[in-house]
Motif scaffolding. Structure first.
Motif, mmCIF file in Angstrom:
data_model
loop_
_atom_site.group_PDB
_atom_site.id
_atom_site.type_symbol
_atom_site.label_atom_id
_atom_site.label_comp_id
_atom_site.label_asym_id
_atom_site.label_seq_id
_atom_site.Cartn_x
_atom_site.Cartn_y
_atom_site.Cartn_z
ATOM 1 N N ASN A 1 32.629 45.452 52.275
ATOM 2 C CA ASN A 1 31.599 45.952 51.484
ATOM 3 C C ASN A 1 31.207 44.821 50.426
ATOM 4 O OD1 ASN A 1 33.665 46.236 49.555
ATOM 5 N ND2 ASN A 1 33.274 48.346 49.399
ATOM 6 N N PHE A 2 30.534 45.205 49.276
ATOM 7 C CA PHE A 2 29.961 44.240 48.189
ATOM 8 C C PHE A 2 31.342 43.739 47.634
ATOM 9 C CE2 PHE A 2 29.135 43.430 43.820
ATOM 10 C CZ PHE A 2 28.442 42.432 43.783
ATOM 11 N N ILE A 3 32.160 44.295 47.342
ATOM 12 C CA ILE A 3 33.235 43.549 46.331
ATOM 13 C C ILE A 3 34.141 42.894 47.387
ATOM 14 C CG2 ILE A 3 35.048 45.562 46.356
ATOM 15 C CD1 ILE A 3 33.415 43.195 43.419
ATOM 16 N N ASP A 4 34.606 43.549 48.522
ATOM 17 C CA ASP A 4 35.555 42.894 49.593
ATOM 18 C C ASP A 4 34.999 41.476 50.236
ATOM 19 O OD1 ASP A 4 38.035 43.053 51.097
ATOM 20 O OD2 ASP A 4 36.800 43.610 52.745
ATOM 21 N N HIS A 5 33.688 41.495 50.411
ATOM 22 C CA HIS A 5 32.968 40.782 51.358
ATOM 23 C C HIS A 5 33.449 39.260 51.048
ATOM 24 C CE1 HIS A 5 30.258 38.507 53.887
ATOM 25 N NE2 HIS A 5 29.744 37.843 52.691
ATOM 26 N N HIS A 6 33.631 39.091 49.389
ATOM 27 C CA HIS A 6 33.950 37.775 48.735
ATOM 28 C C HIS A 6 35.513 38.050 48.250
ATOM 29 C CE1 HIS A 6 29.868 36.081 48.859
ATOM 30 N NE2 HIS A 6 29.373 37.149 48.486
ATOM 31 N N GLU A 7 36.120 38.788 48.937
ATOM 32 C CA GLU A 7 37.836 38.783 48.763
ATOM 33 C C GLU A 7 37.961 38.956 47.155
ATOM 34 O OE1 GLU A 7 39.770 35.764 50.422
ATOM 35 O OE2 GLU A 7 38.895 36.016 52.534
ATOM 36 N N ARG A 8 37.125 39.765 46.442
ATOM 37 C CA ARG A 8 37.305 39.798 44.955
ATOM 38 C C ARG A 8 38.168 41.231 44.755
ATOM 39 N NH1 ARG A 8 31.659 40.115 42.582
ATOM 40 N NH2 ARG A 8 32.996 39.354 40.473
ATOM 41 N N GLU B 1 44.051 29.632 43.303
ATOM 42 C CA GLU B 1 43.315 29.238 44.608
ATOM 43 C C GLU B 1 43.491 30.378 45.685
ATOM 44 O OE1 GLU B 1 45.545 25.956 46.422
ATOM 45 O OE2 GLU B 1 44.687 24.450 44.723
ATOM 46 N N LEU B 2 44.444 31.541 45.426
ATOM 47 C CA LEU B 2 44.121 32.538 45.950
ATOM 48 C C LEU B 2 43.327 33.492 45.759
ATOM 49 C CD1 LEU B 2 48.130 33.666 46.603
ATOM 50 C CD2 LEU B 2 46.624 32.495 48.349
ATOM 51 N N SER B 3 42.433 34.098 46.579
ATOM 52 C CA SER B 3 41.587 35.355 46.102
ATOM 53 C C SER B 3 42.365 36.399 45.862
ATOM 54 C CB SER B 3 40.681 35.512 47.459
ATOM 55 O OG SER B 3 41.329 36.182 48.514
ATOM 56 N N ALA B 4 41.893 37.579 45.356
ATOM 57 C CA ALA B 4 42.530 38.637 45.173
ATOM 58 C C ALA B 4 42.697 39.314 46.476
ATOM 59 C CB ALA B 4 41.408 39.803 44.149
ATOM 60 N N ARG B 5 42.120 39.385 47.395
ATOM 61 C CA ARG B 5 42.327 39.824 48.784
ATOM 62 C C ARG B 5 43.756 39.347 49.204
ATOM 63 N NH1 ARG B 5 39.006 38.745 53.813
ATOM 64 N NH2 ARG B 5 37.526 40.434 53.140
ATOM 65 N N ARG B 6 43.801 37.831 49.411
ATOM 66 C CA ARG B 6 45.022 37.170 49.782
ATOM 67 C C ARG B 6 46.094 37.587 48.806
ATOM 68 N NH1 ARG B 6 43.807 31.305 50.402
ATOM 69 N NH2 ARG B 6 45.910 31.270 51.388
ATOM 70 N N THR B 7 45.863 37.664 47.505
ATOM 71 C CA THR B 7 47.039 38.009 46.702
ATOM 72 C C THR B 7 47.498 39.420 47.128
ATOM 73 O OG1 THR B 7 46.031 36.789 44.760
ATOM 74 C CG2 THR B 7 47.627 38.651 44.298
#
Length: 382
Positions: free
Chosen positions: A184-191, A136-142
């Protein structure tokens, strides 16, 4: 930056996971035929296979809707597919998914010389999940969690259990892109796990190792990195060129891949962006310089390479499906991801590969080595 005490604990965790994973499978062994005579024997066993069958064993196909079409099942039953990628539109609920997966597996079991079918999806976490539930956690939240290493380990094991329960065996995750600009592109979706390459390396490797110890193959993506892509630079939609200096590319963007390879990642997905520092003419996934030179020779990756979507807008200048397939195979991509939800796309790719193999345009030994790596991955997941 992850505190040193957590880095030390992370190393200990990876050591335990490495012991559990055991020795590297043949699919992760050296690509050199001379260094590993057993690979020569495996390749020799393929010599009498029909070119169309060999080509199909490098294809991951897709289809629209919740039910595998008869033509897809026939292709699998004939041994002319390595795997299937599933999307949200293919999944309406647990019972439906179980029925679809059972049909796909039954078709694979009826193939000549049956092997485990690669059944894959994108279960990164957060916004990018095809199945409900973990992670459930995105990469950013991880990356911003109180204990990021433990969060990454939990996400990896959660992804594996979720996919295993659904009958799937390959996850097209984790993303190892190190983003440079917020939103940016990869951070926008928290990837992305973060802006620090060492942190991304630690967390990505924790995710993949925890996942693989439970029997689900991980895929590190998008090599050599999309972390510098601006918000509107989406290779799914159009050509993208990332003018990253070579020193930065290797010191920053490739750092997570070195760790992932050391942790035993089974697959690496290549980016469709162009990196002039490595190859000014071709996207990474169509470039022998990037795949054979940088990933195989320099970083010593010996597992399975897989393309991003073969229908991506970034490939518009490189011809239709057949031309793209031949170029990708020539660059060193083992698996071709035909993810347009159109089985004809997979047929076109395989037919072009077979024709290029028969004509000598694609080197036969390299082709058989790619099939051998894919076959070994499939066997190891059985």
């Amino acid at each position: 930056m992850v505190p040193l005490r957590r880095v030390a604990r992370f190393g200990a965790v990876l050591a335990v996971l490495g012991a559990a994973l055991g020795p590297a499978p043949i699919g992760a062994a050296s690509a050199s035929r001379n260094a590993h005579p057993e690979r020569t024997a495996a390749m020799a066993a393929l010599e009498d296979e029909h070119s169309r069958t060999l080509a199909g064993r490098r294809i991951v196909l897709s289809y629209a809707g919740p039910t595998p079409p008869p033509g897809v099942l026939r292709t699998i039953r004939e041994g002319r597919a390595a795997g299937v990628i599933l999307f949200g539109e293919n999944i309406t609920g647990p019972a439906q998914l179980a029925e679809a997966v059972a049909a796909l597996k039954q078709a694979a079991a009826e193939a000549p010389n049956p092997r485990t079918l690669l059944l894959m999806t994108d279960q990164e976490g957060g916004k990018v999940r095809r199945l409900p539930g973990a992670p459930e956690l995105s990469a950013r939240r991880t990356g911003t969690a109180a204990d990021p290493v433990n969060a990454a380990l939990s996400s990896g094991s959660g992804a594996a259990r979720n996919l295993t329960d659904a009958g799937l065996n390959v996850n097209l995750a984790p993303v190892l892109d190190v983003y440079d600009t917020p939103d940016n592109f990869i951070d926008h979706h928290e990837r992305s796990y973060g802006q620090d390459p060492d942190t991304v390396a630690q967390l990505g490797s924790a995710f993949l190792a925890a996942q693989q110890v439970l029997g689900v193959a991980a895929t590190a993506k998008h090599f050599p990195g999309l972390g510098t892509a601006a918000r509107d630079e989406n290779t799914d939609e159009r050509p993208v060129t990332l003018t990253v200096p070579l020193e930065q590319l290797r010191a920053r963007d490739e750092t997570p891949y070195r760790s992932a390879i050391a942790a035993g990642v089974r697959l690496v997905m290549a980016s469709w962006a162009v990196y002039p520092a490595l190859d000014p003419e071709r996207p990474a996934g169509l470039s022998p310089t990037v795949i054979q030179g940088e990933l195989r020779d320099r970083l010593k990756f010996r597992g399975v390479t897989v393309t991003d979507a073969m229908e991506a807008g970034a490939l518009a200048p490189y011809g239709g499906t057949g031309a793209r397939a031949v170029a990708a195979a020539g660059a060193g991509m083992d698996l071709l991801l035909c993810s347009a939800r159109d089985p004809q796309q997979a047929e076109d790719a395989a037919e072009a590969l077979a024709a290029a193999l028969d004509s000598g345009r694609l080197d036969r030994d390299a082709f058989l080595a790619a099939v051998t790596r894919v076959d070994a991955l499939r066997t190891s997941l059985g």
